[in-house]
Design a protein around this motif. Sequence first.
Motif, PDB file in Angstrom:
ATOM      1  N   ARG A  30       0.831  -1.210   0.000  1.00  0.00           N
ATOM      2  CA  ARG A  30       0.000   0.000   0.000  1.00  0.00           C
ATOM      3  C   ARG A  30       0.864   1.258   0.000  1.00  0.00           C
ATOM      4  NH1 ARG A  30      -5.494  -1.274   0.976  1.00  0.00           N
ATOM      5  NH2 ARG A  30      -5.751  -3.425   1.666  1.00  0.00           N
ATOM      6  N   VAL A  31       2.024   1.183   0.631  1.00  0.00           N
ATOM      7  CA  VAL A  31       2.961   2.311   0.610  1.00  0.00           C
ATOM      8  C   VAL A  31       3.515   2.501  -0.794  1.00  0.00           C
ATOM      9  CG1 VAL A  31       5.156   3.178   1.528  1.00  0.00           C
ATOM     10  CG2 VAL A  31       3.558   1.987   3.039  1.00  0.00           C
ATOM     11  N   ILE A  32       3.928   1.417  -1.432  1.00  0.00           N
ATOM     12  CA  ILE A  32       4.433   1.484  -2.808  1.00  0.00           C
ATOM     13  C   ILE A  32       3.368   2.068  -3.721  1.00  0.00           C
ATOM     14  CG2 ILE A  32       5.157   0.115  -4.808  1.00  0.00           C
ATOM     15  CD1 ILE A  32       6.429  -1.871  -2.801  1.00  0.00           C
ATOM     16  N   ASP A  33       2.147   1.599  -3.593  1.00  0.00           N
ATOM     17  CA  ASP A  33       1.047   2.063  -4.431  1.00  0.00           C
ATOM     18  C   ASP A  33       0.812   3.559  -4.250  1.00  0.00           C
ATOM     19  OD1 ASP A  33      -1.212   1.459  -6.248  1.00  0.00           O
ATOM     20  OD2 ASP A  33      -2.424   2.039  -4.515  1.00  0.00           O
ATOM     21  N   ALA A  34       0.734   4.012  -3.012  1.00  0.00           N
ATOM     22  CA  ALA A  34       0.487   5.433  -2.737  1.00  0.00           C
ATOM     23  C   ALA A  34       1.642   6.295  -3.232  1.00  0.00           C
ATOM     24  CB  ALA A  34       0.274   5.644  -1.241  1.00  0.00           C
ATOM     25  N   PHE A  35       2.871   5.825  -3.052  1.00  0.00           N
ATOM     26  CA  PHE A  35       4.041   6.579  -3.493  1.00  0.00           C
ATOM     27  C   PHE A  35       4.057   6.745  -5.007  1.00  0.00           C
ATOM     28  CE2 PHE A  35       8.383   6.273  -5.178  1.00  0.00           C
ATOM     29  CZ  PHE A  35       8.850   7.514  -4.796  1.00  0.00           C
ATOM     30  N   VAL A  36       3.891   5.654  -5.736  1.00  0.00           N
ATOM     31  CA  VAL A  36       3.971   5.703  -7.197  1.00  0.00           C
ATOM     32  C   VAL A  36       2.819   6.515  -7.778  1.00  0.00           C
ATOM     33  CG1 VAL A  36       3.906   4.309  -9.310  1.00  0.00           C
ATOM     34  CG2 VAL A  36       5.313   3.584  -7.384  1.00  0.00           C
ATOM     35  N   GLU A  37       1.651   6.420  -7.192  1.00  0.00           N
ATOM     36  CA  GLU A  37       0.502   7.168  -7.710  1.00  0.00           C
ATOM     37  C   GLU A  37       0.697   8.682  -7.583  1.00  0.00           C
ATOM     38  OE1 GLU A  37      -2.077   6.107  -9.480  1.00  0.00           O
ATOM     39  OE2 GLU A  37      -1.191   4.112  -9.408  1.00  0.00           O
ATOM     40  N   ARG A  38       1.544   9.120  -6.673  1.00  0.00           N
ATOM     41  CA  ARG A  38       1.775  10.559  -6.487  1.00  0.00           C
ATOM     42  C   ARG A  38       2.908  11.102  -7.351  1.00  0.00           C
ATOM     43  NH1 ARG A  38       0.684  10.541  -0.121  1.00  0.00           N
ATOM     44  NH2 ARG A  38      -1.572  10.659  -0.299  1.00  0.00           N
ATOM     45  N   LEU A  39       3.655  10.238  -8.019  1.00  0.00           N
ATOM     46  CA  LEU A  39       4.768  10.684  -8.844  1.00  0.00           C
ATOM     47  C   LEU A  39       4.274  11.296 -10.150  1.00  0.00           C
ATOM     48  CD1 LEU A  39       7.300   7.725  -8.540  1.00  0.00           C
ATOM     49  CD2 LEU A  39       7.453   9.954  -7.458  1.00  0.00           C
ATOM     50  N   ASN A  40       4.985  12.304 -10.618  1.00  0.00           N
ATOM     51  CA  ASN A  40       4.748  12.859 -11.948  1.00  0.00           C
ATOM     52  C   ASN A  40       5.661  12.093 -12.898  1.00  0.00           C
ATOM     53  OD1 ASN A  40       4.694  14.296 -14.341  1.00  0.00           O
ATOM     54  ND2 ASN A  40       4.492  16.265 -13.298  1.00  0.00           N
ATOM     55  N   MET A  41       5.117  11.093 -13.559  1.00  0.00           N
ATOM     56  CA  MET A  41       5.906  10.172 -14.366  1.00  0.00           C
ATOM     57  C   MET A  41       6.594  10.865 -15.541  1.00  0.00           C
ATOM     58  SD  MET A  41       5.558   7.400 -12.676  1.00  0.00           S
ATOM     59  CE  MET A  41       5.860   5.928 -13.621  1.00  0.00           C
ATOM     60  N   GLU A  42       5.919  11.771 -16.194  1.00  0.00           N
ATOM     61  CA  GLU A  42       6.516  12.470 -17.336  1.00  0.00           C
ATOM     62  C   GLU A  42       7.686  13.343 -16.884  1.00  0.00           C
ATOM     63  OE1 GLU A  42       3.686  14.521 -19.783  1.00  0.00           O
ATOM     64  OE2 GLU A  42       2.328  12.812 -19.747  1.00  0.00           O
ATOM     65  N   GLU A  43       7.522  14.010 -15.768  1.00  0.00           N
ATOM     66  CA  GLU A  43       8.570  14.889 -15.247  1.00  0.00           C
ATOM     67  C   GLU A  43       9.825  14.105 -14.883  1.00  0.00           C
ATOM     68  OE1 GLU A  43       8.869  17.202 -11.156  1.00  0.00           O
ATOM     69  OE2 GLU A  43       7.332  18.071 -12.477  1.00  0.00           O
ATOM     70  N   LEU A  44       9.661  12.884 -14.402  1.00  0.00           N
ATOM     71  CA  LEU A  44      10.796  12.050 -14.032  1.00  0.00           C
ATOM     72  C   LEU A  44      11.467  11.400 -15.237  1.00  0.00           C
ATOM     73  CD1 LEU A  44       9.370  10.342 -10.837  1.00  0.00           C
ATOM     74  CD2 LEU A  44      11.193  12.050 -10.953  1.00  0.00           C
ATOM     75  N   GLY A  45      10.810  11.429 -16.394  1.00  0.00           N
ATOM     76  CA  GLY A  45      11.422  10.886 -17.608  1.00  0.00           C
ATOM     77  C   GLY A  45      10.901   9.532 -18.044  1.00  0.00           C
ATOM     78  N   PHE A  46       9.776   9.112 -17.529  1.00  0.00           N
ATOM     79  CA  PHE A  46       9.211   7.834 -17.961  1.00  0.00           C
ATOM     80  C   PHE A  46       8.528   8.018 -19.307  1.00  0.00           C
ATOM     81  CE2 PHE A  46       9.619   7.068 -13.439  1.00  0.00           C
ATOM     82  CZ  PHE A  46      10.057   5.761 -13.403  1.00  0.00           C
ATOM     83  N   GLU A  47       8.950   7.218 -20.274  1.00  0.00           N
ATOM     84  CA  GLU A  47       8.334   7.257 -21.593  1.00  0.00           C
ATOM     85  C   GLU A  47       6.991   6.545 -21.544  1.00  0.00           C
ATOM     86  OE1 GLU A  47      10.927   5.822 -24.650  1.00  0.00           O
ATOM     87  OE2 GLU A  47      12.661   6.731 -23.684  1.00  0.00           O
ATOM     88  N   ARG A  48       6.149   6.930 -22.456  1.00  0.00           N
ATOM     89  CA  ARG A  48       4.818   6.318 -22.575  1.00  0.00           C
ATOM     90  C   ARG A  48       3.973   6.520 -21.327  1.00  0.00           C
ATOM     91  NH1 ARG A  48       7.386   0.891 -24.766  1.00  0.00           N
ATOM     92  NH2 ARG A  48       8.206   1.675 -26.709  1.00  0.00           N
ATOM     93  N   ALA A  49       4.227   7.593 -20.600  1.00  0.00           N
ATOM     94  CA  ALA A  49       3.398   7.893 -19.430  1.00  0.00           C
ATOM     95  C   ALA A  49       1.978   8.217 -19.871  1.00  0.00           C
ATOM     96  CB  ALA A  49       3.992   9.042 -18.625  1.00  0.00           C
TER      97      ALA A  49
END
Length: 125
Positions: A30-49
Amino acid sequence: MSHILGEGRGQGCLFPVTLVDLVPADHMCRVIDAFVERLNMEELGFERAQSAETGRPGYDPRDLLKLYLYGYLNQIRSFRCLEAECRRNVELMWLLGRLYPDHKSISEFRRMHREAVVAGVRHMI
């Protein structure tokens, strides 16, 4: 004196157990889930966000990042082992919504997003 017996494999249940019931409220998933859901994926450089409008849809990078972090925290480094865990591990079934990415997809995610994963982990710390 008899032994404690489990339920029969073919036995139906009037009130089926949901995955939510099997993962405690204070579990690491649940911690992993909450953490990842709050990340700005595009800003961090994840493609296909953002998913493409054409072609076969891919896995959401959030789901693969959750799987990668789960594997890292549980010392599961092999992509084939992560693939197998998705099919047998209730925690991962809950975390990924019963997705079963193959080892090639997991490997490609790590190869393509090595720096983004490091940036995400640094963001966590």
